[in-house]
Design a protein around this motif. Sequence first.
Motif, PDB file in Angstrom:
ATOM      1  N   ILE A  53     -51.856 -14.276  -7.189  1.00  8.97           N
ATOM      2  CA  ILE A  53     -51.176 -13.536  -8.239  1.00  8.97           C
ATOM      3  C   ILE A  53     -50.619 -12.253  -7.628  1.00  8.97           C
ATOM      4  N   PRO A  54     -49.315 -12.161  -7.472  1.00 10.85           N
ATOM      5  CA  PRO A  54     -48.718 -10.984  -6.830  1.00 10.85           C
ATOM      6  C   PRO A  54     -48.839  -9.743  -7.709  1.00 10.85           C
ATOM      7  N   THR A  55     -48.775  -8.599  -7.079  1.00  8.72           N
ATOM      8  CA  THR A  55     -48.719  -7.364  -7.846  1.00  8.72           C
ATOM      9  C   THR A  55     -47.353  -7.292  -8.531  1.00  8.72           C
ATOM     10  N   TYR A  56     -47.240  -6.376  -9.477  1.00 12.14           N
ATOM     11  CA  TYR A  56     -45.959  -6.222 -10.169  1.00 12.14           C
ATOM     12  C   TYR A  56     -44.851  -5.888  -9.177  1.00 12.14           C
ATOM     13  N   ASP A  57     -45.135  -4.969  -8.259  1.00  9.29           N
ATOM     14  CA  ASP A  57     -44.113  -4.562  -7.284  1.00  9.29           C
ATOM     15  C   ASP A  57     -43.713  -5.721  -6.380  1.00  9.29           C
ATOM     16  N   GLU A  58     -44.700  -6.499  -5.929  1.00  7.60           N
ATOM     17  CA  GLU A  58     -44.401  -7.659  -5.087  1.00  7.60           C
ATOM     18  C   GLU A  58     -43.518  -8.652  -5.842  1.00  7.60           C
ATOM     19  N   TYR A  59     -43.903  -8.889  -7.081  1.00  8.62           N
ATOM     20  CA  TYR A  59     -43.161  -9.872  -7.876  1.00  8.62           C
ATOM     21  C   TYR A  59     -41.728  -9.417  -8.134  1.00  8.62           C
ATOM     22  N   MET A  60     -41.540  -8.146  -8.448  1.00  8.90           N
ATOM     23  CA  MET A  60     -40.209  -7.671  -8.787  1.00  8.90           C
ATOM     24  C   MET A  60     -39.316  -7.541  -7.560  1.00  8.90           C
ATOM     25  N   ILE A  61     -39.885  -7.185  -6.413  1.00  9.61           N
ATOM     26  CA  ILE A  61     -39.074  -7.124  -5.189  1.00  9.61           C
ATOM     27  C   ILE A  61     -38.518  -8.515  -4.874  1.00  9.61           C
ATOM     28  N   ASN A  62     -39.374  -9.516  -4.972  1.00 11.41           N
ATOM     29  CA  ASN A  62     -38.912 -10.889  -4.750  1.00 11.41           C
ATOM     30  C   ASN A  62     -38.018 -11.352  -5.904  1.00 11.41           C
ATOM     31  N   GLY A  63     -38.328 -10.851  -7.105  1.00 11.23           N
ATOM     32  CA  GLY A  63     -37.569 -11.243  -8.298  1.00 11.23           C
ATOM     33  C   GLY A  63     -36.130 -10.779  -8.287  1.00 11.23           C
ATOM     34  N   ILE A  64     -35.838  -9.726  -7.513  1.00 17.53           N
ATOM     35  CA  ILE A  64     -34.444  -9.288  -7.391  1.00 17.53           C
ATOM     36  C   ILE A  64     -33.593 -10.443  -6.878  1.00 17.53           C
ATOM     37  N   LEU A  65     -34.131 -11.168  -5.897  1.00 18.65           N
ATOM     38  CA  LEU A  65     -33.394 -12.289  -5.309  1.00 18.65           C
ATOM     39  C   LEU A  65     -33.418 -13.515  -6.207  1.00 18.65           C
ATOM     40  N   LYS A  96     -29.797  -3.751  -8.498  1.00 20.37           N
ATOM     41  CA  LYS A  96     -31.245  -3.868  -8.605  1.00 20.37           C
ATOM     42  C   LYS A  96     -31.675  -3.825 -10.078  1.00 20.37           C
ATOM     43  N   ALA A  97     -31.090  -2.900 -10.834  1.00 25.08           N
ATOM     44  CA  ALA A  97     -31.444  -2.751 -12.250  1.00 25.08           C
ATOM     45  C   ALA A  97     -31.066  -3.986 -13.063  1.00 25.08           C
ATOM     46  N   SER A  98     -29.871  -4.514 -12.818  1.00 27.70           N
ATOM     47  CA  SER A  98     -29.441  -5.707 -13.549  1.00 27.70           C
ATOM     48  C   SER A  98     -30.283  -6.916 -13.158  1.00 27.70           C
ATOM     49  N   SER A  99     -30.710  -6.965 -11.893  1.00 27.79           N
ATOM     50  CA  SER A  99     -31.575  -8.061 -11.443  1.00 27.79           C
ATOM     51  C   SER A  99     -32.936  -7.993 -12.129  1.00 27.79           C
ATOM     52  N   PHE A 100     -33.505  -6.782 -12.225  1.00 25.99           N
ATOM     53  CA  PHE A 100     -34.777  -6.603 -12.927  1.00 25.99           C
ATOM     54  C   PHE A 100     -34.657  -7.080 -14.375  1.00 25.99           C
ATOM     55  N   ALA A 101     -33.584  -6.644 -15.031  1.00 27.61           N
ATOM     56  CA  ALA A 101     -33.390  -7.002 -16.442  1.00 27.61           C
ATOM     57  C   ALA A 101     -33.281  -8.514 -16.607  1.00 27.61           C
ATOM     58  N   GLY A 102     -32.508  -9.145 -15.733  1.00 23.49           N
ATOM     59  CA  GLY A 102     -32.346 -10.592 -15.808  1.00 23.49           C
ATOM     60  C   GLY A 102     -33.631 -11.340 -15.531  1.00 23.49           C
ATOM     61  N   ARG A 103     -34.367 -10.888 -14.501  1.00 21.06           N
ATOM     62  CA  ARG A 103     -35.627 -11.547 -14.140  1.00 21.06           C
ATOM     63  C   ARG A 103     -36.660 -11.444 -15.260  1.00 21.06           C
ATOM     64  N   LEU A 104     -36.821 -10.257 -15.824  1.00 18.98           N
ATOM     65  CA  LEU A 104     -37.818 -10.058 -16.872  1.00 18.98           C
ATOM     66  C   LEU A 104     -37.431 -10.767 -18.163  1.00 18.98           C
ATOM     67  N   THR A 105     -36.152 -10.725 -18.519  1.00 23.60           N
ATOM     68  CA  THR A 105     -35.691 -11.416 -19.731  1.00 23.60           C
ATOM     69  C   THR A 105     -35.938 -12.912 -19.623  1.00 23.60           C
ATOM     70  N   ASN A 106     -35.600 -13.471 -18.464  1.00 30.09           N
ATOM     71  CA  ASN A 106     -35.805 -14.902 -18.233  1.00 30.09           C
ATOM     72  C   ASN A 106     -37.280 -15.268 -18.310  1.00 30.09           C
ATOM     73  N   ASP A 107     -38.122 -14.461 -17.674  1.00 34.16           N
ATOM     74  CA  ASP A 107     -39.551 -14.778 -17.630  1.00 34.16           C
ATOM     75  C   ASP A 107     -40.221 -14.607 -18.984  1.00 34.16           C
ATOM     76  N   LEU A 108     -39.790 -13.602 -19.742  1.00 36.28           N
ATOM     77  CA  LEU A 108     -40.356 -13.416 -21.082  1.00 36.28           C
ATOM     78  C   LEU A 108     -39.997 -14.593 -21.982  1.00 36.28           C
ATOM     79  N   SER A 109     -38.757 -15.055 -21.867  1.00 35.92           N
ATOM     80  CA  SER A 109     -38.322 -16.218 -22.663  1.00 35.92           C
ATOM     81  C   SER A 109     -39.105 -17.458 -22.271  1.00 35.92           C
TER      82      SER A 109
END
Length: 263
Positions: free
Chosen positions: A186-198, A232-245
Amino acid sequence: MKARSYMSFYEENPSCDKVDLLSFAKLDFNMVQKLYKKEIGSNTKWWRELDFATKVPYARDRVVEGFFWPFATNSEPKYSTARQMITKLSICISLVDDTFDVYGTVEELELFTKAIQRWDIQCIESLPDCFKVIFNAIMECWMEIEVFMNDVGGDSNLVLQHVKQAFSNIVQAYMVEAKWCHEDYIPTYDEYMINGILTSGSPWFTTVFIALGEFASKEMFDWISNIPFILKASSFAGRLTNDLSSHKMFSTNSRIKKENSMK
């Protein structure tokens, strides 16, 4: 869709110019819609001719969904060829995503990632045919982009270099997630979001948009490669929106299955 709504609202307006303005708007709307349908038809034909449904049976058919990415970014008729090529690449990304999520073993995915990094099909000679089908489809896209750039007088070497690297980056990010899953890590939040940008797809899609648009230059590609804050900001928004859905959908399905099992 907005244009269609505007015409409906305008038609009900007492000051509506039905003879000239509204008639012209409807004619323009129908002509452009016909072009979009032709583009989707072309991409659907490509999907069927490569027989992804049979050769990559675990993958989702997302032709129309894939078309909405480039369409929403640039809907003007002059970008018709670029839209069709980006749609194909979006579908290839989806095929790779499904392969990492539901099909390949870690060992197979590592070989596939190596093949993408080197763009060498020999790396996956021992793998099931579905990997080769996807790899060859991607390679055909590169050839199409090269021809397109030569036709429009662009720098095909510069464009392909950066588009290939962006594609390789997202595949490597999928590989990181696959290893996390395999190792029950289970990655940390920072680990997950850094990879989540891509894995959000935003850096890759922005690169392709720049490459096949009117802004392709070394300076622009370098700027995108460094992942500026706005990307980076738009990638975060897209990643979190997708994962929440996805989480809500998974939670709902799990609850329904649990309720059904109790009946």
